[in-house]
Design a protein around this motif. Structure first.
Motif, PDB file in Angstrom:
ATOM      1  N   ARG A  97      -8.378  -6.646  -6.679  1.00  0.00           N
ATOM      2  CA  ARG A  97      -7.674  -5.374  -6.730  1.00  0.00           C
ATOM      3  C   ARG A  97      -7.230  -5.010  -8.144  1.00  0.00           C
ATOM      4  O   ARG A  97      -6.589  -6.079  -8.696  1.00  0.00           O
ATOM      5  CB  ARG A  97      -6.453  -5.531  -5.810  1.00  0.00           C
ATOM      6  N   GLN A 130      -4.798   0.781  -3.599  1.00  0.00           N
ATOM      7  CA  GLN A 130      -4.936   0.434  -2.547  1.00  0.00           C
ATOM      8  C   GLN A 130      -6.288   0.688  -1.816  1.00  0.00           C
ATOM      9  O   GLN A 130      -6.802   1.772  -1.953  1.00  0.00           O
ATOM     10  CB  GLN A 130      -3.718   1.104  -1.855  1.00  0.00           C
ATOM     11  N   HIS A 177       0.669  -1.203  -0.158  1.00  0.00           N
ATOM     12  CA  HIS A 177       0.035   0.042  -0.031  1.00  0.00           C
ATOM     13  C   HIS A 177       0.801   1.235   0.007  1.00  0.00           C
ATOM     14  O   HIS A 177       0.421   2.343   0.225  1.00  0.00           O
ATOM     15  CB  HIS A 177      -0.898   0.003   1.276  1.00  0.00           C
ATOM     16  N   ARG A 196      -0.851  -2.378   6.330  1.00  0.00           N
ATOM     17  CA  ARG A 196      -1.887  -2.007   5.282  1.00  0.00           C
ATOM     18  C   ARG A 196      -1.713  -3.239   4.344  1.00  0.00           C
ATOM     19  O   ARG A 196      -0.456  -3.438   3.658  1.00  0.00           O
ATOM     20  CB  ARG A 196      -1.603  -0.594   4.751  1.00  0.00           C
ATOM     21  N   GLY A 197      -2.691  -3.949   3.740  1.00  0.00           N
ATOM     22  CA  GLY A 197      -2.310  -5.138   2.855  1.00  0.00           C
ATOM     23  C   GLY A 197      -1.403  -5.945   3.842  1.00  0.00           C
ATOM     24  O   GLY A 197      -1.457  -6.188   4.862  1.00  0.00           O
ATOM     25  N   SER A 203      -6.624   0.730   1.904  1.00  0.00           N
ATOM     26  CA  SER A 203      -6.062   0.481   3.459  1.00  0.00           C
ATOM     27  C   SER A 203      -7.057   0.486   4.353  1.00  0.00           C
ATOM     28  O   SER A 203      -7.029  -0.166   5.359  1.00  0.00           O
ATOM     29  CB  SER A 203      -5.064   1.523   3.500  1.00  0.00           C
ATOM     30  N   ASN A 214       1.578   1.815  -7.158  1.00  0.00           N
ATOM     31  CA  ASN A 214       0.440   1.173  -6.703  1.00  0.00           C
ATOM     32  C   ASN A 214      -0.610   2.148  -6.814  1.00  0.00           C
ATOM     33  O   ASN A 214      -0.569   3.409  -6.637  1.00  0.00           O
ATOM     34  CB  ASN A 214       0.640   0.804  -5.151  1.00  0.00           C
TER      35      ASN A 214
END
Ligand SMILES: C=C(O[C@@H]1CC(C(=O)O)=C[C@@H](OP(=O)(O)O)[C@H]1O)C(=O)O
Length: 360
Positions: free
Chosen positions: A59, A90, A19, A121-122, A92, A87
Protein backbone atom coordinates in the motif's frame (compact mmCIF):
# COMPACT_ATOMS: atom_id res chain seq x y z
CA UNK A 1 -10.53 6.90 31.11
CA UNK A 2 -11.40 6.52 27.50
CA UNK A 3 -10.70 3.43 25.44
CA UNK A 4 -8.94 5.26 22.66
CA UNK A 5 -6.56 7.21 24.92
CA UNK A 6 -3.47 6.46 26.98
CA UNK A 7 -1.25 8.42 29.37
CA UNK A 8 -2.27 10.59 32.33
CA UNK A 9 -0.55 13.97 31.90
CA UNK A 10 0.84 13.46 28.38
CA UNK A 11 -2.41 12.06 27.07
CA UNK A 12 -2.75 10.67 23.56
CA UNK A 13 -6.06 9.92 21.85
CA UNK A 14 -6.07 8.40 18.38
CA UNK A 15 -8.95 8.18 15.91
CA UNK A 16 -9.64 6.85 12.45
CA UNK A 17 -9.88 3.71 10.34
CA UNK A 18 -7.59 2.27 7.68
CA UNK A 19 -9.97 3.05 4.80
CA UNK A 20 -11.64 6.20 6.18
CA UNK A 21 -10.69 9.62 4.81
CA UNK A 22 -8.00 10.22 7.43
CA UNK A 23 -6.46 9.11 10.71
CA UNK A 24 -5.40 11.40 13.52
CA UNK A 25 -4.52 11.98 17.13
CA UNK A 26 -4.95 14.57 19.82
CA UNK A 27 -2.21 15.09 22.40
CA UNK A 28 -3.43 16.80 25.53
CA UNK A 29 -1.15 18.01 28.32
CA UNK A 30 1.97 18.77 26.31
CA UNK A 31 3.81 21.64 28.02
CA UNK A 32 3.83 25.05 26.27
CA UNK A 33 6.74 26.72 24.48
CA UNK A 34 8.37 23.55 23.09
CA UNK A 35 9.71 24.13 19.56
CA UNK A 36 7.59 21.92 17.32
CA UNK A 37 6.90 21.73 13.61
CA UNK A 38 5.86 19.10 11.09
CA UNK A 39 9.57 18.58 10.31
CA UNK A 40 10.04 17.19 13.85
CA UNK A 41 7.38 14.55 13.20
CA UNK A 42 7.69 13.56 9.53
CA UNK A 43 11.07 11.74 9.68
CA UNK A 44 9.71 9.33 12.32
CA UNK A 45 6.61 8.65 10.23
CA UNK A 46 8.81 8.02 7.21
CA UNK A 47 10.47 5.15 9.09
CA UNK A 48 7.11 3.40 9.64
CA UNK A 49 5.44 4.27 6.31
CA UNK A 50 4.12 1.32 4.24
CA UNK A 51 5.48 0.29 0.83
CA UNK A 52 9.19 0.89 1.42
CA UNK A 53 10.52 -2.61 0.72
CA UNK A 54 9.30 -5.95 -0.61
CA UNK A 55 9.09 -7.10 3.00
CA UNK A 56 6.21 -4.78 3.91
CA UNK A 57 2.72 -4.01 2.59
CA UNK A 58 2.67 -2.53 -0.92
CA UNK A 59 0.00 0.00 0.00
CA UNK A 60 1.42 3.40 -1.02
CA UNK A 61 0.81 6.10 1.55
CA UNK A 62 2.81 9.31 1.86
CA UNK A 63 1.79 9.57 5.52
CA UNK A 64 2.18 13.34 5.31
CA UNK A 65 1.39 14.79 8.72
CA UNK A 66 -0.43 18.07 9.32
CA UNK A 67 -0.51 19.94 12.62
CA UNK A 68 -4.06 21.25 12.98
CA UNK A 69 -3.88 22.84 16.43
CA UNK A 70 -1.83 23.46 19.55
CA UNK A 71 1.17 25.03 17.79
CA UNK A 72 1.61 28.74 17.10
CA UNK A 73 4.63 30.36 15.47
CA UNK A 74 6.63 27.15 15.81
CA UNK A 75 5.94 26.55 19.50
CA UNK A 76 3.46 24.44 21.45
CA UNK A 77 0.84 26.60 23.13
CA UNK A 78 -0.22 24.21 25.92
CA UNK A 79 -3.53 23.55 24.17
CA UNK A 80 -4.47 20.21 22.52
CA UNK A 81 -2.15 19.29 19.66
CA UNK A 82 -4.12 17.74 16.85
CA UNK A 83 -2.29 15.82 14.12
CA UNK A 84 -3.77 14.35 10.96
CA UNK A 85 -2.73 12.11 8.06
CA UNK A 86 -4.95 11.61 5.03
CA UNK A 87 -5.52 8.06 3.74
CA UNK A 88 -4.93 8.14 -0.01
CA UNK A 89 -4.36 4.57 -1.25
CA UNK A 90 -7.27 2.54 0.11
CA UNK A 91 -8.41 -0.41 -2.06
CA UNK A 92 -11.57 -1.42 -0.29
CA UNK A 93 -12.79 -3.81 -3.02
CA UNK A 94 -10.14 -6.31 -1.85
CA UNK A 95 -12.27 -6.72 1.26
CA UNK A 96 -15.63 -7.59 -0.35
CA UNK A 97 -15.37 -11.18 0.93
CA UNK A 98 -14.41 -10.17 4.44
CA UNK A 99 -17.59 -8.14 4.89
CA UNK A 100 -19.54 -11.27 5.77
CA UNK A 101 -16.86 -13.68 7.02
CA UNK A 102 -14.20 -13.62 9.69
CA UNK A 103 -10.43 -13.88 9.19
CA UNK A 104 -9.21 -16.46 11.72
CA UNK A 105 -6.66 -14.89 14.07
CA UNK A 106 -7.98 -11.39 13.30
CA UNK A 107 -10.05 -8.97 15.38
CA UNK A 108 -12.97 -9.28 12.88
CA UNK A 109 -15.01 -11.76 14.94
CA UNK A 110 -14.35 -10.07 18.30
CA UNK A 111 -15.43 -6.63 16.98
CA UNK A 112 -18.61 -8.14 15.58
CA UNK A 113 -19.38 -10.08 18.78
CA UNK A 114 -18.95 -6.88 20.80
CA UNK A 115 -20.44 -4.18 18.57
CA UNK A 116 -22.59 -6.04 16.06
CA UNK A 117 -21.09 -3.82 13.36
CA UNK A 118 -17.60 -3.24 12.02
CA UNK A 119 -15.84 -1.31 9.28
CA UNK A 120 -14.53 -4.36 7.42
CA UNK A 121 -12.48 -2.38 4.90
CA UNK A 122 -8.84 -3.23 5.63
CA UNK A 123 -8.55 -3.82 9.32
CA UNK A 124 -10.88 -0.87 9.99
CA UNK A 125 -10.07 0.50 13.43
CA UNK A 126 -8.03 -2.61 14.28
CA UNK A 127 -5.68 -2.00 11.30
CA UNK A 128 -2.04 -1.42 12.10
CA UNK A 129 -2.50 1.75 10.07
CA UNK A 130 -3.59 3.33 13.36
CA UNK A 131 -0.02 2.94 14.60
CA UNK A 132 1.02 5.84 12.33
CA UNK A 133 -0.60 8.18 14.84
CA UNK A 134 1.27 6.57 17.74
CA UNK A 135 4.48 7.32 15.85
CA UNK A 136 3.35 10.92 15.31
CA UNK A 137 2.57 11.30 19.03
CA UNK A 138 5.88 9.61 19.85
CA UNK A 139 7.70 12.26 17.83
CA UNK A 140 6.12 14.99 19.99
CA UNK A 141 7.08 12.98 23.10
CA UNK A 142 10.66 12.85 21.85
CA UNK A 143 10.71 16.66 21.48
CA UNK A 144 9.41 16.95 25.06
CA UNK A 145 12.04 14.52 26.40
CA UNK A 146 14.93 16.16 24.52
CA UNK A 147 13.83 19.62 25.66
CA UNK A 148 13.22 18.76 29.32
CA UNK A 149 15.84 16.05 29.89
CA UNK A 150 18.47 16.70 27.23
CA UNK A 151 19.91 15.64 23.91
CA UNK A 152 21.36 12.52 25.56
CA UNK A 153 17.94 10.83 25.50
CA UNK A 154 18.03 7.94 23.03
CA UNK A 155 15.10 5.65 22.29
CA UNK A 156 15.85 2.88 19.84
CA UNK A 157 14.33 -0.46 18.88
CA UNK A 158 15.32 -3.40 16.73
CA UNK A 159 13.90 -6.65 15.35
CA UNK A 160 15.58 -9.42 17.33
CA UNK A 161 14.02 -12.50 15.76
CA UNK A 162 11.61 -13.76 13.11
CA UNK A 163 9.99 -17.17 12.91
CA UNK A 164 12.16 -18.50 15.73
CA UNK A 165 15.44 -17.37 14.10
CA UNK A 166 17.05 -15.04 16.64
CA UNK A 167 20.03 -12.69 16.46
CA UNK A 168 23.30 -13.31 18.25
CA UNK A 169 23.17 -10.56 20.92
CA UNK A 170 26.99 -10.37 20.97
CA UNK A 171 26.83 -9.04 17.39
CA UNK A 172 24.30 -6.27 18.25
CA UNK A 173 25.16 -3.13 16.26
CA UNK A 174 22.80 -0.12 16.40
CA UNK A 175 24.28 1.28 13.16
CA UNK A 176 23.35 -1.95 11.38
CA UNK A 177 19.71 -1.42 12.43
CA UNK A 178 19.60 1.69 10.22
CA UNK A 179 21.31 -0.06 7.28
CA UNK A 180 18.92 -2.94 6.51
CA UNK A 181 15.18 -2.86 5.71
CA UNK A 182 14.35 -5.23 8.59
CA UNK A 183 15.74 -3.08 11.46
CA UNK A 184 17.93 -6.09 12.33
CA UNK A 185 20.90 -5.34 14.65
CA UNK A 186 22.93 -8.40 13.56
CA UNK A 187 24.35 -8.11 10.03
CA UNK A 188 24.85 -11.88 9.88
CA UNK A 189 21.11 -12.55 10.29
CA UNK A 190 19.84 -10.24 7.53
CA UNK A 191 20.34 -12.50 4.47
CA UNK A 192 18.68 -15.56 6.03
CA UNK A 193 15.79 -13.46 7.36
CA UNK A 194 15.26 -11.98 3.90
CA UNK A 195 15.21 -15.48 2.39
CA UNK A 196 12.71 -16.62 5.03
CA UNK A 197 10.47 -13.63 4.36
CA UNK A 198 10.61 -14.22 0.61
CA UNK A 199 9.54 -17.83 1.05
CA UNK A 200 6.78 -16.89 3.51
CA UNK A 201 5.46 -14.32 1.04
CA UNK A 202 5.63 -16.80 -1.85
CA UNK A 203 3.63 -19.28 0.23
CA UNK A 204 0.91 -16.65 0.82
CA UNK A 205 1.65 -16.84 4.53
CA UNK A 206 3.15 -14.66 7.27
CA UNK A 207 5.52 -15.00 10.22
CA UNK A 208 5.87 -13.83 13.83
CA UNK A 209 8.73 -11.82 15.34
CA UNK A 210 10.32 -10.32 18.45
CA UNK A 211 11.22 -6.66 19.01
CA UNK A 212 13.42 -5.08 21.67
CA UNK A 213 13.23 -1.40 22.63
CA UNK A 214 15.80 0.43 24.75
CA UNK A 215 15.62 3.94 26.23
CA UNK A 216 18.83 5.57 27.46
CA UNK A 217 19.70 8.90 29.09
CA UNK A 218 16.57 9.10 31.24
CA UNK A 219 16.76 10.16 34.88
CA UNK A 220 16.10 7.95 37.88
CA UNK A 221 12.73 8.40 39.52
CA UNK A 222 10.22 7.84 36.70
CA UNK A 223 7.31 5.66 37.80
CA UNK A 224 5.58 5.39 41.16
CA UNK A 225 4.38 2.75 43.60
CA UNK A 226 2.24 0.80 43.27
CA UNK A 227 -0.29 1.12 40.43
CA UNK A 228 1.69 3.83 38.65
CA UNK A 229 4.74 1.65 38.08
CA UNK A 230 6.72 2.55 34.98
CA UNK A 231 6.89 -1.11 33.96
CA UNK A 232 3.12 -1.48 34.31
CA UNK A 233 2.53 1.36 31.87
CA UNK A 234 5.28 0.23 29.53
CA UNK A 235 3.93 -3.31 29.42
CA UNK A 236 0.44 -1.97 28.68
CA UNK A 237 1.74 0.35 25.98
CA UNK A 238 3.68 -2.44 24.24
CA UNK A 239 0.86 -4.96 24.63
CA UNK A 240 -1.44 -2.42 23.00
CA UNK A 241 0.54 -2.49 19.75
CA UNK A 242 -1.44 -4.45 17.15
CA UNK A 243 -0.59 -8.15 17.17
CA UNK A 244 1.55 -8.15 20.34
CA UNK A 245 0.99 -11.29 22.43
CA UNK A 246 3.76 -11.16 25.04
CA UNK A 247 5.84 -8.44 26.75
CA UNK A 248 8.94 -8.62 28.92
CA UNK A 249 10.83 -5.99 30.94
CA UNK A 250 14.57 -6.54 31.44
CA UNK A 251 15.33 -10.26 31.59
CA UNK A 252 11.60 -10.95 31.61
CA UNK A 253 10.65 -14.63 31.60
CA UNK A 254 14.33 -15.65 31.82
CA UNK A 255 14.41 -14.55 35.51
CA UNK A 256 12.42 -17.65 36.36
CA UNK A 257 15.58 -19.72 35.78
CA UNK A 258 17.91 -17.51 37.88
CA UNK A 259 19.04 -17.55 41.50
CA UNK A 260 18.93 -14.37 43.61
CA UNK A 261 22.62 -13.55 43.32
CA UNK A 262 22.50 -14.05 39.54
CA UNK A 263 19.51 -11.76 39.07
CA UNK A 264 20.64 -8.98 41.46
CA UNK A 265 22.44 -6.15 39.62
CA UNK A 266 25.48 -5.35 41.84
CA UNK A 267 25.69 -1.69 42.92
CA UNK A 268 28.91 0.31 43.29
CA UNK A 269 29.35 3.96 44.37
CA UNK A 270 28.03 6.43 41.82
CA UNK A 271 25.69 4.63 41.88
CA UNK A 272 26.91 2.28 39.19
CA UNK A 273 25.24 -0.99 38.33
CA UNK A 274 27.39 -3.88 37.12
CA UNK A 275 24.54 -5.44 35.10
CA UNK A 276 20.96 -4.69 34.06
CA UNK A 277 18.78 -7.76 34.58
CA UNK A 278 16.11 -5.41 35.93
CA UNK A 279 15.77 -3.53 32.63
CA UNK A 280 16.37 -0.18 34.36
CA UNK A 281 13.33 -0.42 36.64
CA UNK A 282 13.20 -1.42 40.33
CA UNK A 283 9.96 -1.30 42.31
CA UNK A 284 8.32 0.26 39.27
CA UNK A 285 10.74 3.24 39.36
CA UNK A 286 13.52 3.97 36.86
CA UNK A 287 17.10 3.76 38.17
CA UNK A 288 18.82 5.75 35.43
CA UNK A 289 20.00 2.55 33.71
CA UNK A 290 18.81 1.76 30.17
CA UNK A 291 15.11 0.91 30.22
CA UNK A 292 14.57 -2.33 28.28
CA UNK A 293 11.32 -3.83 27.00
CA UNK A 294 10.81 -6.70 24.61
CA UNK A 295 7.77 -8.18 22.92
CA UNK A 296 6.55 -11.04 20.75
CA UNK A 297 4.26 -10.16 17.85
CA UNK A 298 2.07 -12.64 16.03
CA UNK A 299 2.16 -13.47 12.31
CA UNK A 300 -0.16 -11.23 10.26
CA UNK A 301 -3.61 -12.82 10.26
CA UNK A 302 -4.57 -11.55 6.76
CA UNK A 303 -3.01 -14.28 4.60
CA UNK A 304 -3.62 -15.93 1.24
CA UNK A 305 -3.53 -19.43 2.76
CA UNK A 306 -7.12 -20.62 3.37
CA UNK A 307 -8.09 -21.27 7.02
CA UNK A 308 -11.47 -22.65 8.20
CA UNK A 309 -13.83 -20.02 9.58
CA UNK A 310 -17.47 -18.99 9.63
CA UNK A 311 -19.67 -16.35 8.04
CA UNK A 312 -21.60 -13.76 10.08
CA UNK A 313 -24.55 -16.16 9.80
CA UNK A 314 -22.54 -18.96 11.35
CA UNK A 315 -21.94 -21.08 8.22
CA UNK A 316 -18.63 -22.85 7.73
CA UNK A 317 -16.32 -21.37 5.06
CA UNK A 318 -12.66 -21.20 4.17
CA UNK A 319 -11.17 -17.72 4.39
CA UNK A 320 -8.20 -16.37 2.48
CA UNK A 321 -7.51 -12.64 2.49
CA UNK A 322 -6.65 -10.60 -0.57
CA UNK A 323 -5.21 -7.11 -0.25
CA UNK A 324 -1.75 -5.78 0.50
CA UNK A 325 -0.35 -7.08 3.74
CA UNK A 326 2.90 -7.24 5.67
CA UNK A 327 4.38 -10.76 5.66
CA UNK A 328 5.76 -9.84 9.10
CA UNK A 329 4.13 -7.03 11.07
CA UNK A 330 7.08 -7.14 13.47
CA UNK A 331 9.21 -5.16 11.02
CA UNK A 332 7.07 -2.04 11.03
CA UNK A 333 6.35 -2.48 14.74
CA UNK A 334 9.94 -1.37 15.43
CA UNK A 335 9.32 2.39 15.02
CA UNK A 336 5.98 1.94 16.80
CA UNK A 337 7.71 0.38 19.82
CA UNK A 338 10.05 3.37 20.04
CA UNK A 339 7.07 5.74 19.87
CA UNK A 340 5.15 3.96 22.63
CA UNK A 341 8.27 4.01 24.83
CA UNK A 342 8.66 7.78 24.17
CA UNK A 343 5.01 8.51 25.02
CA UNK A 344 5.12 6.53 28.28
CA UNK A 345 8.38 8.20 29.32
CA UNK A 346 7.07 11.68 28.49
CA UNK A 347 3.97 10.98 30.56
CA UNK A 348 5.99 9.71 33.53
CA UNK A 349 8.44 12.61 33.31
CA UNK A 350 5.55 15.06 33.68
CA UNK A 351 4.02 12.95 36.48
CA UNK A 352 7.34 12.83 38.33
CA UNK A 353 7.77 16.57 37.94
CA UNK A 354 4.23 17.24 39.16
CA UNK A 355 4.84 15.25 42.35
CA UNK A 356 8.55 15.71 43.08
CA UNK A 357 9.63 18.82 41.17
CA UNK A 358 12.80 18.96 39.08
CA UNK A 359 16.07 17.68 40.50
CA UNK A 360 16.64 15.69 43.65
C1 LIG B 1 -1.67 0.82 5.53
C2 LIG B 1 -0.92 0.33 6.49
O1 LIG B 1 -0.84 -0.98 6.81
C3 LIG B 1 -1.95 -1.78 6.65
C4 LIG B 1 -2.13 -2.59 7.88
C5 LIG B 1 -3.20 -3.57 7.69
C6 LIG B 1 -3.75 -4.22 8.87
O2 LIG B 1 -4.79 -4.90 8.76
O3 LIG B 1 -3.18 -4.08 9.96
C7 LIG B 1 -3.68 -3.93 6.44
C8 LIG B 1 -3.16 -3.29 5.22
O4 LIG B 1 -3.90 -2.18 4.82
P1 LIG B 1 -5.39 -2.22 4.38
O5 LIG B 1 -6.11 -1.74 5.59
O6 LIG B 1 -5.51 -1.28 3.23
O7 LIG B 1 -5.64 -3.62 4.01
C9 LIG B 1 -1.82 -2.70 5.46
O8 LIG B 1 -1.39 -2.08 4.30
C10 LIG B 1 -0.11 1.18 7.35
O9 LIG B 1 0.43 0.64 8.31
O10 LIG B 1 0.01 2.36 7.09
Amino acid sequence: MSDNSFGKLFRVTTWGESHGPAIGCVIDGCPPRLKLSEEDIQPWLDRRRPGQSRFTTQRREADQVRILSGVFEGQTTGTPISLMIENTDQRSKDYGDIATRYRPGHADIAYDMKYGIRDYRGGGRSSARETAMRVAAGAVARVLLKTLVGESVKIRAALTGIGGQTIDPSRWDWDEVERNPLWCPDADSVASWEALLDSVRKDGSSIGATVEVVAEGLPAGLGAPVYGKLDVDLAGAMMGINGVKGVEIGDGFAVAALRGEQNADPIAPGPQFASNHAGGILGGISTGQPIVARFAIKPTSSILTPVPSITRDGESVEVMTKGRHDPCIGIRAVPVAEAMMACVLADHLLRDHAQCGWGR
